[in-house]
Design an enzyme around this catalytic site. Structure first.
Site, PDB file in Angstrom:
ATOM      1  N   CYS A   1       0.826  -1.209   0.000  1.00 36.72           N
ATOM      2  CA  CYS A   1       0.000   0.000   0.000  1.00 36.72           C
ATOM      3  C   CYS A   1       0.864   1.265   0.000  1.00 36.72           C
ATOM      4  CB  CYS A   1      -0.991  -0.039   1.165  1.00 36.72           C
ATOM      5  SG  CYS A   1      -2.354   1.153   1.003  1.00 36.72           S
TER       6      CYS A   1
ATOM      7  N   HIS B   1      -3.856  -5.022  -0.192  1.00 39.28           N
ATOM      8  CA  HIS B   1      -3.420  -5.546   1.106  1.00 39.28           C
ATOM      9  C   HIS B   1      -3.495  -7.076   1.090  1.00 39.28           C
ATOM     10  CE1 HIS B   1      -3.167  -1.842   3.551  1.00 39.28           C
ATOM     11  NE2 HIS B   1      -4.053  -1.382   2.680  1.00 39.28           N
TER      12      HIS B   1
ATOM     13  N   GLU C   1      -2.580  -9.118   3.347  1.00 38.78           N
ATOM     14  CA  GLU C   1      -2.963  -9.616   4.669  1.00 38.78           C
ATOM     15  C   GLU C   1      -4.469  -9.547   4.896  1.00 38.78           C
ATOM     16  OE1 GLU C   1      -2.514  -5.196   5.425  1.00 38.78           O
ATOM     17  OE2 GLU C   1      -1.689  -6.701   4.046  1.00 38.78           O
TER      18      GLU C   1
END
Length: 205
Positions: free
Chosen positions: A80, A185, A187
């Site tokens: 990001c 992202h 995650e």
């Protein structure tokens, strides 16, 4: 076991990234200690929020130069705003200098009509080079999770590892040698995101 330094410079919630990396087999040090960063096998450079805060946080933590050096000598995954910081500057706040590791700029999405900015939610990602080891076992056009109002525009098109469409086609991943970076992202991207993190943990350069 691969030891990863997850850079902590006051930007964003690192808990989800740390847990996701541990889930795929890494030992994670959440740190801004240059000595621990130097000892790590690999580095994850996260970031959310404003570029100015990102750059200030890195400078105050004393890790801006650490990041500049790391991208040349060990595997790095930037996420990001971490990816955006690799370029020369951002349009944010009238212009913010970034790390300048790659030529190019960070641009704000234009008026996209019926599409809202920030670009928030799930979107398909087109892999420019599906043979890259970071895309192992990830289907073409897999969906990843985004939250951003700015996107990177690298000067060298061969840096672009993936693109996404949101009113316009924009670069959503870059790669060069031992570095890989994503606007999305991983995650927060469930199966595909965890696979990408696993690929990073297993990436031998």
């Amino acid at each position: 076991m691969t030891r990863i330094a997850l850079l902590d410079y006051g930007m964003g919630n690192l808990h989800s990234a740390a847990k996701a990396l541990e889930h795929v087999g890494a030992t994670v040090d959440v740190t801004n200690d240059p000595k621990l960063i130097a000892k790590a096998d690999k580095i994850v450079f996260p970031g959310v929020g404003a570029m100015r805060d990102c750059m200030q946080g890195m400078h105050e933590a004393g890790i801006d130069e650490v990041v500049r050096q790391a991208v040349f000598n060990k595997p790095v995954l930037a996420i990001c705003v971490g990816m955006q910081a690799l370029l020369e500057s951002s349009e944010e706040n009238g212009g913010v200098p970034a790390l300048g590791i790659f030529e190019g700029a960070v641009k704000h999405f234009p008026d996209l009509g019926h599409l809202k900015v920030p670009h928030m939610g799930w979107n398909q990602v087109y892999q420019n080079d599906p043979a890259h080891p970071m895309w192992n076992n990830i289907d073409q056009d897999s969906r990843f999770y985004f939250v951003h109002s700015y996107y990177v525009e690298p000067k060298q098109s061969d840096l672009i590892a993936a693109t996404c469409d949101y009113g316009l086609q924009f670069c959503t991943a870059i790669h060069k040698d031992n570095l890989f970076a994503t606007q999305f992202h991983p995650e927060k991207s469930h199966t595909a995101g965890l696979q990408l993190l696993k690929n990073f943990v297993e990436w031998n350069i």
